[in-house]
Enzyme design. Structure first.
Site, short mmCIF file in Angstrom:
data_model
loop_
_atom_site.label_atom_id
_atom_site.label_comp_id
_atom_site.label_asym_id
_atom_site.label_seq_id
_atom_site.Cartn_x
_atom_site.Cartn_y
_atom_site.Cartn_z
N ASN A 1 -5.30 -4.43 -6.82
CA ASN A 1 -6.47 -3.75 -6.28
C ASN A 1 -6.30 -2.25 -6.11
OD1 ASN A 1 -9.00 -3.55 -4.49
ND2 ASN A 1 -7.36 -2.98 -3.05
N THR B 1 -16.90 0.88 2.07
CA THR B 1 -15.48 1.05 2.39
C THR B 1 -15.29 2.41 3.05
OG1 THR B 1 -14.96 2.04 0.25
CG2 THR B 1 -14.78 -0.36 0.42
N ASP C 1 0.85 -1.19 0.00
CA ASP C 1 0.00 0.00 0.00
C ASP C 1 0.88 1.24 0.00
OD1 ASP C 1 -3.25 0.24 0.83
OD2 ASP C 1 -2.08 2.09 1.01
N LYS D 1 -11.08 1.88 -15.79
CA LYS D 1 -11.56 0.55 -15.42
C LYS D 1 -11.93 -0.27 -16.66
CE LYS D 1 -11.03 0.83 -10.97
NZ LYS D 1 -10.05 -0.06 -10.27
N TYR E 1 -12.31 7.67 -14.52
CA TYR E 1 -12.46 6.41 -13.79
C TYR E 1 -13.05 5.33 -14.68
CZ TYR E 1 -13.55 3.26 -9.90
OH TYR E 1 -13.62 2.17 -9.06
#
Length: 261
Positions: free
Chosen positions: A102, A203, A49, A172, A168
């Site tokens: 991810n 989230t 991360d 994707k 975005y």
């Protein structure tokens, strides 16, 4: 970029025992849930991360439950950092078996005619270029093992357009295409490459939105609620497993019925 603590010494058991797994964006949300599930199933998990403290916290939790993990400070938008990170993983573990790409960002919504070029570039750098860099350097480490499995985290925006999210949506969609191309390139090894396309998930990012936004997101799902990170993780881990040995080049919707309408 710095590796976390050394891997644990306990003998792993479970479906992924003896396998090394990399999870990018592993410090929170879907990435953290996936890292925990992989560790529960016996994998040695490298939790990567940009937020090193978040990654370390996930590793601490995994170890507290008896799992095996290490933390890695990594910016997937930096190809040199990704190359070095995968070389390090290869040196420590003799290759790589599993990967979950991810890491991603969600920008502020705006019509394409008002989208700042720097906003476009940053989203592409992380969401699409970052996945390419990871694939580019993960695959050679999997070739050392003679097999592997990769899951790229796309989105409902990778299959459907979402108004106000041009960068975005484009990024994707790119992840979906890249997934299919990589799957064809390496099906003979076999290195399997699949994607998941989550709907709106509960989230930290979505949790910071006002309640009206959360309710609107929930209403887009015929199932009538937001998804949970652990629900997405279950699909990811299935696709990584030998139970999905005949599955590659596929995009799997985990969206509460969003795409069925």
């Amino acid at each position: 970029m710095s590796p976390g603590p050394a891997r644990g010494t306990g003998a792993p058991t479970g479906e992924f025992a003896g396998r090394a797994a990399l999870v990018t964006g592993g410090g929170a949300g879907i990435g953290a849930a996936t890292a925990r599930l992989l560790a529960t199933s016996g994998a040695h998990v490298i939790v990567a991360d940009l937020d090193a403290q978040a990654a370390a916290s996930v590793v601490t939790g995994i170890r507290a439950e008896g799992g095996d993990a290490e933390a890695l400070d990594l910016d997937v938008a930096d190809p040199h950092a990704v190359e070095a990170a995968l070389a390090g993983i290869g040196a420590r573990h003799g290759g790589l078996d599993l990967a979950v790409n991810n890491a991603g960002i969600a920008p502020r919504l705006s019509p394409i005619g008002e989208c700042a070029p720097e906003n476009w570039r940053r989203v592409m750098d992380v969401n699409l270029d970052g996945v390419f860099y990871c694939l580019r350097y993960e695959i050679p480490q999997m070739l050392r093992r003679g097999a592997g499995a990769i899951v790229n985290v796309a989105s409902i925006a990778g299959v459907n357009a979402v108004a106000g999210s041009g960068p975005y949506t484009a990024s994707k969609h790119g992840v979906v295409g890249l997934t299919k191309a990589a799957a064809l390139d390496y099906a003979h090894v076999p290195i399997r490459v699949n994607a998941v396309a989550p709907g709106y998930v509960e989230t930290t990012l979505l949790g910071s939105r006002v309640e009206a936004v959360r309710e609107a997101a929930s209403a887009t799902h015929p199932i009538g609620r937001l998804g949970r990170a652990d629900e997405i993780a279950q699909m990811i881990v299935f696709l990584l497993s030998d139970r999905a040995a005949f599955v590659t080049g596929s995009v799997h919707m985990v969206d509460g019925g969003y795409s069925a309408r």
